[in-house]
Design an enzyme around this catalytic site. Structure first.
Site, PDB file in Angstrom:
ATOM      1  N   ALA A   1       6.821  -1.959  -4.447  1.00 54.39           N
ATOM      2  CA  ALA A   1       6.625  -1.299  -3.271  1.00 54.39           C
ATOM      3  C   ALA A   1       5.794  -0.167  -3.265  1.00 54.39           C
ATOM      4  O   ALA A   1       5.087  -0.045  -4.166  1.00 54.39           O
ATOM      5  CB  ALA A   1       8.234  -0.917  -3.026  1.00 54.39           C
ATOM      6  N   HIS A   2       5.776   0.505  -2.046  1.00 56.61           N
ATOM      7  CA  HIS A   2       4.807   1.401  -1.965  1.00 56.61           C
ATOM      8  C   HIS A   2       4.862   2.861  -2.684  1.00 56.61           C
ATOM      9  O   HIS A   2       5.908   3.262  -3.012  1.00 56.61           O
ATOM     10  CB  HIS A   2       4.754   2.090  -0.365  1.00 56.61           C
ATOM     11  CG  HIS A   2       5.997   2.701  -0.069  1.00 56.61           C
ATOM     12  ND1 HIS A   2       6.245   4.131  -0.387  1.00 56.61           N
ATOM     13  CD2 HIS A   2       7.247   2.160   0.686  1.00 56.61           C
ATOM     14  CE1 HIS A   2       7.574   4.537   0.093  1.00 56.61           C
ATOM     15  NE2 HIS A   2       8.201   3.121   0.824  1.00 56.61           N
ATOM     16  N   ASN A   3       3.796   3.225  -3.277  1.00 52.07           N
ATOM     17  CA  ASN A   3       3.448   4.377  -4.003  1.00 52.07           C
ATOM     18  C   ASN A   3       4.089   4.167  -5.643  1.00 52.07           C
ATOM     19  O   ASN A   3       4.191   5.204  -6.543  1.00 52.07           O
ATOM     20  CB  ASN A   3       4.195   5.572  -3.632  1.00 52.07           C
ATOM     21  CG  ASN A   3       3.642   6.152  -2.247  1.00 52.07           C
ATOM     22  OD1 ASN A   3       4.030   5.663  -1.240  1.00 52.07           O
ATOM     23  ND2 ASN A   3       2.367   6.931  -2.502  1.00 52.07           N
TER      24      ASN A   3
ATOM     25  N   ARG B   1       0.887  -1.226   0.062  1.00 52.68           N
ATOM     26  CA  ARG B   1      -0.122  -0.065  -0.081  1.00 52.68           C
ATOM     27  C   ARG B   1       0.905   1.218  -0.014  1.00 52.68           C
ATOM     28  O   ARG B   1       2.143   1.113   0.487  1.00 52.68           O
ATOM     29  CB  ARG B   1      -0.908   0.130   1.429  1.00 52.68           C
ATOM     30  CG  ARG B   1      -0.304   0.190   2.531  1.00 52.68           C
ATOM     31  CD  ARG B   1      -1.342   0.239   3.648  1.00 52.68           C
ATOM     32  NE  ARG B   1      -2.089  -0.669   3.774  1.00 52.68           N
ATOM     33  CZ  ARG B   1      -3.507  -0.768   3.354  1.00 52.68           C
ATOM     34  NH1 ARG B   1      -3.782   0.413   2.988  1.00 52.68           N
ATOM     35  NH2 ARG B   1      -4.252  -1.677   3.424  1.00 52.68           N
TER      36      ARG B   1
END
Length: 338
Positions: free
Chosen positions: A238-240, A217
């Site tokens: 991974a995130h973003n 997330r």
């Protein structure tokens, strides 16, 4: 099923119409096909197999000129015709729409028509699931998850809070969507302070995600995968990160945080990308490459660090010559020292 029926169904031109009554019972690769199997030739490196195959017929391109030991079915896209032939001969069984008695559903869950939920699956509060979606056994959907229509979620998948799936999404076994991003603040005393990860993951329509893949997330906002993208097994996003439409990520690709992948990008197996960079539309990166900086659209990259593919091939060829070059340098050094 007759060979003439296959030709008619897929709009193929049968080279030998007199063989139209030949029975067809299945599909198989060129090297293992029997007299009742349909096969295909899409890669020219396998052309020689046409002279030895036992297949009833083989899908080829309209302009194919080689010799073959069997009738040919000429179509614009042999590989696609073969894939549709598999669908025809081996239709997937349609699950019976039901909620298994061991499944647990939270409060205010909204189920569409003909939804199937398998044994020991846990559905959180306020989850919404679209029509004809199938969720296998031992899955966990946390609160406020939204799933579109005609999705297939295989066993042991986990979808964390507020994750969203579009329509016709396939999650292979043990996919994890929405786990916390890997974000920490380094403290003066050497400890690491966890940054709350309060964003989510949004998956578009017609996406397939392979077994064991994880998509974290966002810290804030969304980690996104756009329509039509296919992600292979054991991939880490991974995130973003954002992944564009119709991209291909092969097995064991790893994307660090805030990597942005364009449309129609192909990342071969075990490609790694450092964070906070962009890979432009239609770029292709060869296996085991390491991307350390942004890449413009329509690039062909390879190596560690990734470089233009043509240069990478030259460098790879030069590396093989290093032992001999080193010997020559040592001889020259010895002569200079005399």
């Amino acid at each position: 099923m007759r060979l003439a029926d296959v030709a008619e169904r897929f709009g193929a031109t049968l080279d030998c119409p007199e063989h139209g009554d030949r029975p067809v019972l299945g599909v198989a690769p060129l090297e293992t096909a029997t007299a009742t199997d349909i096969s295909f030739l899409a890669n020219p490196k396998y052309t020689a197999l046409l002279q030895t195959t036992q297949a009833a017929a083989v899908f080829v391109r309209p302009d194919f000129q080689g010799e073959a030991a069997c009738p040919l079915l000429r179509v614009p896209h042999p590989y696609l015709a073969f894939a549709k032939c598999i669908e025809w001969f081996y239709p997937q069984p349609k699950p019976v729409a039901k909620i298994h008695p061991t499944a647990i559903l939270g409060a205010d869950v909204v189920l569409g028509a003909e939804v199937t939920i398998g044994a020991y699956t846990v559905i959180g509060d306020r989850v919404r699931i679209g029509d004809r979606t199938v969720i296998d056994s031992h899955c966990t959907l946390y609160d406020d998850v939204v799933i579109g229509s005609d999705c297939r979620i295989y066993s042991h998948c986990a979808l964390r809070e507020r994750v969203q799936l579009g329509d016709r999404v396939i999650l292979q076994n043990s996919v994890v969507l929405g786990s916390d991003g890997f974000g920490y603040v380094p403290l003066p005393d050497g400890r690491h302070y966890k940054i709350p990860q309060v964003g989510t993951v949004v998956i578009g329509n017609d996406v397939e995600i392979g077994a064991g893949t994880t998509i974290d997330r966002a810290t804030l906002g969304e980690t996104t995968v756009a329509n039509g993208t296919k992600i292979d097994n054991l991939t880490m996003v991974a995130h973003n990160c954002t992944i564009g439409e119709n991209a291909i990520l092969c097995a064991q690709v790893g994307l660090a945080g805030s990597t942005h992948i364009g449309n129609h990008v192909v990342l071969a197996g075990q490609v790694g990308a450092a964070g906070h960079l962009t890979i432009g539309d239609r770029t292709v990166v060869s296996a085991k490459s390491g991307i350390s900086s942004s890449v413009p659209p329509d690039s062909r990259m390879g190596g560690i660090p990734a470089m233009d593919q043509t240069l990478y091939l030259k460098v790879s060829a030069a590396v093989k010559q290093l032992p001999d070059l080193l010997k020559r340098v040592r001889k020259l050094e010895a002569k200079v020292g005399e």
